[in-house]
Design an enzyme around this catalytic site. Sequence first.
Site, PDB file in Angstrom:
ATOM      1  N   ARG A  25     -33.713 -36.451  87.683  1.00  0.00           N
ATOM      2  CA  ARG A  25     -33.680 -38.134  88.766  1.00  0.00           C
ATOM      3  C   ARG A  25     -35.535 -38.589  88.332  1.00  0.00           C
ATOM      4  O   ARG A  25     -36.175 -37.238  87.976  1.00  0.00           O
ATOM      5  CB  ARG A  25     -33.774 -37.850  89.181  1.00  0.00           C
ATOM      6  CG  ARG A  25     -33.323 -36.916  90.882  1.00  0.00           C
ATOM      7  CD  ARG A  25     -33.258 -36.860  91.893  1.00  0.00           C
ATOM      8  NE  ARG A  25     -33.628 -38.322  92.809  1.00  0.00           N
ATOM      9  CZ  ARG A  25     -34.949 -38.029  93.682  1.00  0.00           C
ATOM     10  NH1 ARG A  25     -35.714 -36.682  93.556  1.00  0.00           N
ATOM     11  NH2 ARG A  25     -35.600 -39.160  94.210  1.00  0.00           N
TER      12      ARG A  25
ATOM     13  N   ARG B  35     -40.453 -46.484  92.829  1.00  0.00           N
ATOM     14  CA  ARG B  35     -41.707 -46.804  93.717  1.00  0.00           C
ATOM     15  C   ARG B  35     -41.454 -47.853  93.283  1.00  0.00           C
ATOM     16  O   ARG B  35     -41.845 -48.712  92.819  1.00  0.00           O
ATOM     17  CB  ARG B  35     -41.759 -46.352  94.014  1.00  0.00           C
ATOM     18  CG  ARG B  35     -41.928 -45.436  95.602  1.00  0.00           C
ATOM     19  CD  ARG B  35     -43.077 -45.137  95.585  1.00  0.00           C
ATOM     20  NE  ARG B  35     -42.746 -43.455  96.469  1.00  0.00           N
ATOM     21  CZ  ARG B  35     -43.852 -42.631  96.788  1.00  0.00           C
ATOM     22  NH1 ARG B  35     -45.285 -43.515  96.629  1.00  0.00           N
ATOM     23  NH2 ARG B  35     -43.963 -41.611  97.137  1.00  0.00           N
TER      24      ARG B  35
ATOM     25  N   ARG C  37     -43.203 -18.765  84.000  1.00  0.00           N
ATOM     26  CA  ARG C  37     -44.293 -19.473  82.363  1.00  0.00           C
ATOM     27  C   ARG C  37     -45.704 -19.384  83.225  1.00  0.00           C
ATOM     28  O   ARG C  37     -45.152 -19.063  84.499  1.00  0.00           O
ATOM     29  CB  ARG C  37     -43.478 -21.191  82.760  1.00  0.00           C
ATOM     30  CG  ARG C  37     -42.751 -21.245  81.938  1.00  0.00           C
ATOM     31  CD  ARG C  37     -42.520 -22.552  81.878  1.00  0.00           C
ATOM     32  NE  ARG C  37     -42.144 -23.233  83.204  1.00  0.00           N
ATOM     33  CZ  ARG C  37     -43.226 -24.653  83.036  1.00  0.00           C
ATOM     34  NH1 ARG C  37     -44.158 -24.573  82.468  1.00  0.00           N
ATOM     35  NH2 ARG C  37     -43.104 -24.986  84.265  1.00  0.00           N
TER      36      ARG C  37
ATOM     37  N   ARG D 263     -53.821 -31.185  83.394  1.00  0.00           N
ATOM     38  CA  ARG D 263     -54.165 -32.100  83.801  1.00  0.00           C
ATOM     39  C   ARG D 263     -56.017 -31.499  84.236  1.00  0.00           C
ATOM     40  O   ARG D 263     -56.398 -30.348  83.774  1.00  0.00           O
ATOM     41  CB  ARG D 263     -53.974 -32.155  85.701  1.00  0.00           C
ATOM     42  CG  ARG D 263     -52.984 -30.814  85.616  1.00  0.00           C
ATOM     43  CD  ARG D 263     -52.172 -32.152  86.878  1.00  0.00           C
ATOM     44  NE  ARG D 263     -52.016 -29.846  87.325  1.00  0.00           N
ATOM     45  CZ  ARG D 263     -51.358 -30.468  88.521  1.00  0.00           C
ATOM     46  NH1 ARG D 263     -51.241 -31.271  89.633  1.00  0.00           N
ATOM     47  NH2 ARG D 263     -51.781 -28.795  89.388  1.00  0.00           N
TER      48      ARG D 263
ATOM     49  N   GLU E  68     -56.402 -26.889  83.244  1.00  0.00           N
ATOM     50  CA  GLU E  68     -54.793 -26.875  83.223  1.00  0.00           C
ATOM     51  C   GLU E  68     -53.817 -26.243  81.629  1.00  0.00           C
ATOM     52  O   GLU E  68     -53.940 -27.872  82.018  1.00  0.00           O
ATOM     53  CB  GLU E  68     -54.183 -27.444  83.835  1.00  0.00           C
ATOM     54  CG  GLU E  68     -53.124 -26.114  85.265  1.00  0.00           C
ATOM     55  CD  GLU E  68     -52.394 -27.106  86.417  1.00  0.00           C
ATOM     56  OE1 GLU E  68     -53.597 -27.384  87.379  1.00  0.00           O
ATOM     57  OE2 GLU E  68     -51.574 -27.297  86.967  1.00  0.00           O
TER      58      GLU E  68
ATOM     59  N   TYR F 143     -38.880 -20.913  93.258  1.00  0.00           N
ATOM     60  CA  TYR F 143     -39.924 -21.497  93.074  1.00  0.00           C
ATOM     61  C   TYR F 143     -40.104 -22.011  94.803  1.00  0.00           C
ATOM     62  O   TYR F 143     -39.555 -22.510  95.323  1.00  0.00           O
ATOM     63  CB  TYR F 143     -39.918 -22.656  92.030  1.00  0.00           C
ATOM     64  CG  TYR F 143     -41.653 -23.109  92.694  1.00  0.00           C
ATOM     65  CD1 TYR F 143     -42.044 -22.925  92.370  1.00  0.00           C
ATOM     66  CD2 TYR F 143     -41.658 -24.745  93.292  1.00  0.00           C
ATOM     67  CE1 TYR F 143     -43.621 -23.750  92.446  1.00  0.00           C
ATOM     68  CE2 TYR F 143     -42.200 -25.196  93.783  1.00  0.00           C
ATOM     69  CZ  TYR F 143     -43.850 -24.574  93.287  1.00  0.00           C
ATOM     70  OH  TYR F 143     -45.142 -25.286  94.027  1.00  0.00           O
TER      71      TYR F 143
ATOM     72  N   ASP G 282     -42.597 -24.554  97.897  1.00  0.00           N
ATOM     73  CA  ASP G 282     -43.213 -24.632  98.155  1.00  0.00           C
ATOM     74  C   ASP G 282     -43.898 -23.992  99.568  1.00  0.00           C
ATOM     75  O   ASP G 282     -43.238 -23.213 100.207  1.00  0.00           O
ATOM     76  CB  ASP G 282     -43.412 -26.012  98.790  1.00  0.00           C
ATOM     77  CG  ASP G 282     -43.806 -27.043  97.147  1.00  0.00           C
ATOM     78  OD1 ASP G 282     -44.234 -27.078  96.183  1.00  0.00           O
ATOM     79  OD2 ASP G 282     -43.061 -27.670  97.282  1.00  0.00           O
TER      80      ASP G 282
HETATM   81  P1  FDA Z   1     -47.993 -15.010  96.707  1.00  0.00           P
HETATM   82  O1  FDA Z   1     -48.136 -14.932  95.399  1.00  0.00           O
HETATM   83  O2  FDA Z   1     -49.081 -16.204  97.199  1.00  0.00           O
HETATM   84  O3  FDA Z   1     -48.404 -13.787  97.500  1.00  0.00           O
HETATM   85  C1  FDA Z   1     -48.332 -12.510  97.192  1.00  0.00           C
HETATM   86  C2  FDA Z   1     -49.181 -11.544  97.289  1.00  0.00           C
HETATM   87  O4  FDA Z   1     -48.233  -9.948  96.741  1.00  0.00           O
HETATM   88  C3  FDA Z   1     -50.447 -11.225  95.893  1.00  0.00           C
HETATM   89  O5  FDA Z   1     -51.871 -11.243  96.553  1.00  0.00           O
HETATM   90  C4  FDA Z   1     -50.286  -9.759  94.401  1.00  0.00           C
HETATM   91  O6  FDA Z   1     -50.837  -9.530  95.349  1.00  0.00           O
HETATM   92  C5  FDA Z   1     -49.685  -9.353  95.507  1.00  0.00           C
HETATM   93  N1  FDA Z   1     -48.980  -8.124  95.350  1.00  0.00           N
HETATM   94  C6  FDA Z   1     -48.298  -8.016  94.851  1.00  0.00           C
HETATM   95  N2  FDA Z   1     -47.669  -6.991  94.232  1.00  0.00           N
HETATM   96  C7  FDA Z   1     -48.141  -6.380  95.176  1.00  0.00           C
HETATM   97  C8  FDA Z   1     -48.859  -5.166  94.914  1.00  0.00           C
HETATM   98  N3  FDA Z   1     -47.719  -3.698  94.228  1.00  0.00           N
HETATM   99  N4  FDA Z   1     -48.796  -4.262  96.228  1.00  0.00           N
HETATM  100  C9  FDA Z   1     -49.951  -4.827  96.650  1.00  0.00           C
HETATM  101  N5  FDA Z   1     -50.241  -6.412  96.865  1.00  0.00           N
HETATM  102  C10 FDA Z   1     -49.195  -6.937  95.834  1.00  0.00           C
HETATM  103  N6  FDA Z   1     -47.009 -25.194  97.228  1.00  0.00           N
HETATM  104  C11 FDA Z   1     -47.128 -26.445  97.856  1.00  0.00           C
HETATM  105  O7  FDA Z   1     -46.399 -26.976  99.027  1.00  0.00           O
HETATM  106  N7  FDA Z   1     -48.401 -27.508  96.996  1.00  0.00           N
HETATM  107  C12 FDA Z   1     -49.168 -27.186  95.955  1.00  0.00           C
HETATM  108  O8  FDA Z   1     -49.823 -27.718  95.425  1.00  0.00           O
HETATM  109  C13 FDA Z   1     -48.630 -26.843  95.235  1.00  0.00           C
HETATM  110  N8  FDA Z   1     -49.310 -26.032  94.046  1.00  0.00           N
HETATM  111  C14 FDA Z   1     -48.543 -24.479  92.881  1.00  0.00           C
HETATM  112  C15 FDA Z   1     -49.654 -24.952  92.175  1.00  0.00           C
HETATM  113  C16 FDA Z   1     -49.382 -23.691  91.499  1.00  0.00           C
HETATM  114  C17 FDA Z   1     -50.313 -23.370  90.115  1.00  0.00           C
HETATM  115  C18 FDA Z   1     -47.867 -22.643  91.847  1.00  0.00           C
HETATM  116  C19 FDA Z   1     -48.173 -21.705  91.050  1.00  0.00           C
HETATM  117  C20 FDA Z   1     -47.344 -22.826  93.171  1.00  0.00           C
HETATM  118  C21 FDA Z   1     -47.959 -23.903  93.749  1.00  0.00           C
HETATM  119  N9  FDA Z   1     -47.073 -23.932  95.064  1.00  0.00           N
HETATM  120  C22 FDA Z   1     -47.691 -24.924  96.159  1.00  0.00           C
HETATM  121  C23 FDA Z   1     -46.574 -23.022  95.577  1.00  0.00           C
HETATM  122  C24 FDA Z   1     -47.387 -22.532  96.319  1.00  0.00           C
HETATM  123  O9  FDA Z   1     -48.110 -21.201  95.472  1.00  0.00           O
HETATM  124  C25 FDA Z   1     -46.746 -20.908  97.328  1.00  0.00           C
HETATM  125  O10 FDA Z   1     -45.481 -21.271  97.548  1.00  0.00           O
HETATM  126  C26 FDA Z   1     -47.059 -19.661  98.092  1.00  0.00           C
HETATM  127  O11 FDA Z   1     -48.135 -18.950  97.597  1.00  0.00           O
HETATM  128  C27 FDA Z   1     -46.240 -18.531  98.216  1.00  0.00           C
HETATM  129  O12 FDA Z   1     -46.361 -17.564  98.347  1.00  0.00           O
HETATM  130  P2  FDA Z   1     -45.744 -15.792  98.401  1.00  0.00           P
HETATM  131  O13 FDA Z   1     -46.390 -15.165  99.910  1.00  0.00           O
HETATM  132  O14 FDA Z   1     -44.673 -15.757  97.994  1.00  0.00           O
HETATM  133  O15 FDA Z   1     -46.116 -15.172  97.278  1.00  0.00           O
END
Ligand code: FDA
Length: 367
Positions: A170, A174, A247, A278, A298, A346, A348
């Site tokens: 979709r 607006r 990706r 962007r 980006e 994914y 947020d």
């Molecule tokens: P996250 O990846 O943040 O944390 C995992 C941690 O584990 C990392 O620091 C990593 O280094 C660590 N780790 C992994 N393996 C390990 C190991 N073996 N030993 C030690 N440490 C280890 N959401 C939103 O609400 N609004 C927004 O505008 C955006 N924008 C956005 C932009 C982009 C480009 C992306 C990719 C994502 C967003 N998001 C978002 C989503 C948001 O980034 C997401 O919800 C959270 O960061 C997820 O948090 P996590 O703790 O799950 O993972």
Amino acid sequence: MYDYLIVGSGLFGAVFAHQAKLQGRKVKVIERRDHIGGNVYCENIEGINVHKYGAHIFHTNDKVIWDYVNQFVEFNRYTNTPMALSKGKLYNLPFNMNTFNQLWGVKTPAEAKEMIFRQSKEFSGKEPSNLEEQAISLVGRDVFETLIKEYTEKQWGRDCKDLPAFIIKRLPLRYTFDNNYFNDKYQGIPIGGYNKLIENLLDGIEVETGVDYLDDRDKWNSLAKKIVYTGPIDRFFNYSLGKLDYRSLRFEHQLLELDNYQGNAVVNYIDKKYEFTRIIEHKHFEFGKQEKTVITREYPKEFEEGDEYYYPVNDKKNNSLYIGYKSLRENCVNVIFGGRLAEYKYYDMHQVIASALNIAEKELINE
Ligand code: FDA
């Protein structure tokens, strides 16, 4: 002996750690990177919080989550109102009466609806066979060609005619003059940046950065009763079933000797002549008044070894691979898996916080 060793200091790990500490558990957080915060981490450049792993705008409809984060940091009134630059002209997003006025000069919702209705009939009576036909049947040819086509082709590296229709289910339209990108009730950016949110969640908790759990998992397992793992799930199982696809993105940060580059935090670049999709100007997330500014271009890119994991590719092949890994988790009774990488999903920010709170509640109350 720790009750929980938390692997990863992103939002999932930080929220779980905070809740466990509140319940009197002994916890330690280890983090592979040299900083805490996971993907919401900001780097301070000239007093500006630069969103190092992509722009993050907090938004939610859930009052419980909003109240939860506001305990740790105050949020400002930032409202996401992105602009799009196409063929030399600026348009408001999401598609709303301002956009339609900029496109056609129409002034009333009735005029705009009539234009869209007329243009979206192009493929009527026919099942859309690709993304282009799907988009035109939802919003008409002008919106598609001006604001969707080239941007989507840059993102996917393929022609819209060669992309499947289901990618766009979709496209909200607006018929009001409302540029607020999100429909959620609550929205903002933490005052002082996301690092403050994470630091306050982890206040009083032992944290070690620059340590990879998987480099010495026997040692870490011997130090804790349970592990909370928030890293990539395929890596946890030594890729035994194969690698999950992601990706990626490439960010190019630039410090400029001027106070205001584009007048808005987010400007999408639609035309293919720009390789990036962007430009983010970080100071506008916090109404910054600094003398200089930092912008980030980006670029979409194919994932290569060593890249950051950004978006899971939730197609059939990867989803079934993930299900395979999920079943391996059942043999790991002392490990809790959570967050975007361990769940290959994914999320947020508000969703990952909700998930961490749910899992923590079940775990800490049932234990
Ligand atoms: P996250 O990846 O943040 O944390 C995992 C941690 O584990 C990392 O620091 C990593 O280094 C660590 N780790 C992994 N393996 C390990 C190991 N073996 N030993 C030690 N440490 C280890 N959401 C939103 O609400 N609004 C927004 O505008 C955006 N924008 C956005 C932009 C982009 C480009 C992306 C990719 C994502 C967003 N998001 C978002 C989503 C948001 O980034 C997401 O919800 C959270 O960061 C997820 O948090 P996590 O703790 O799950 O993972």
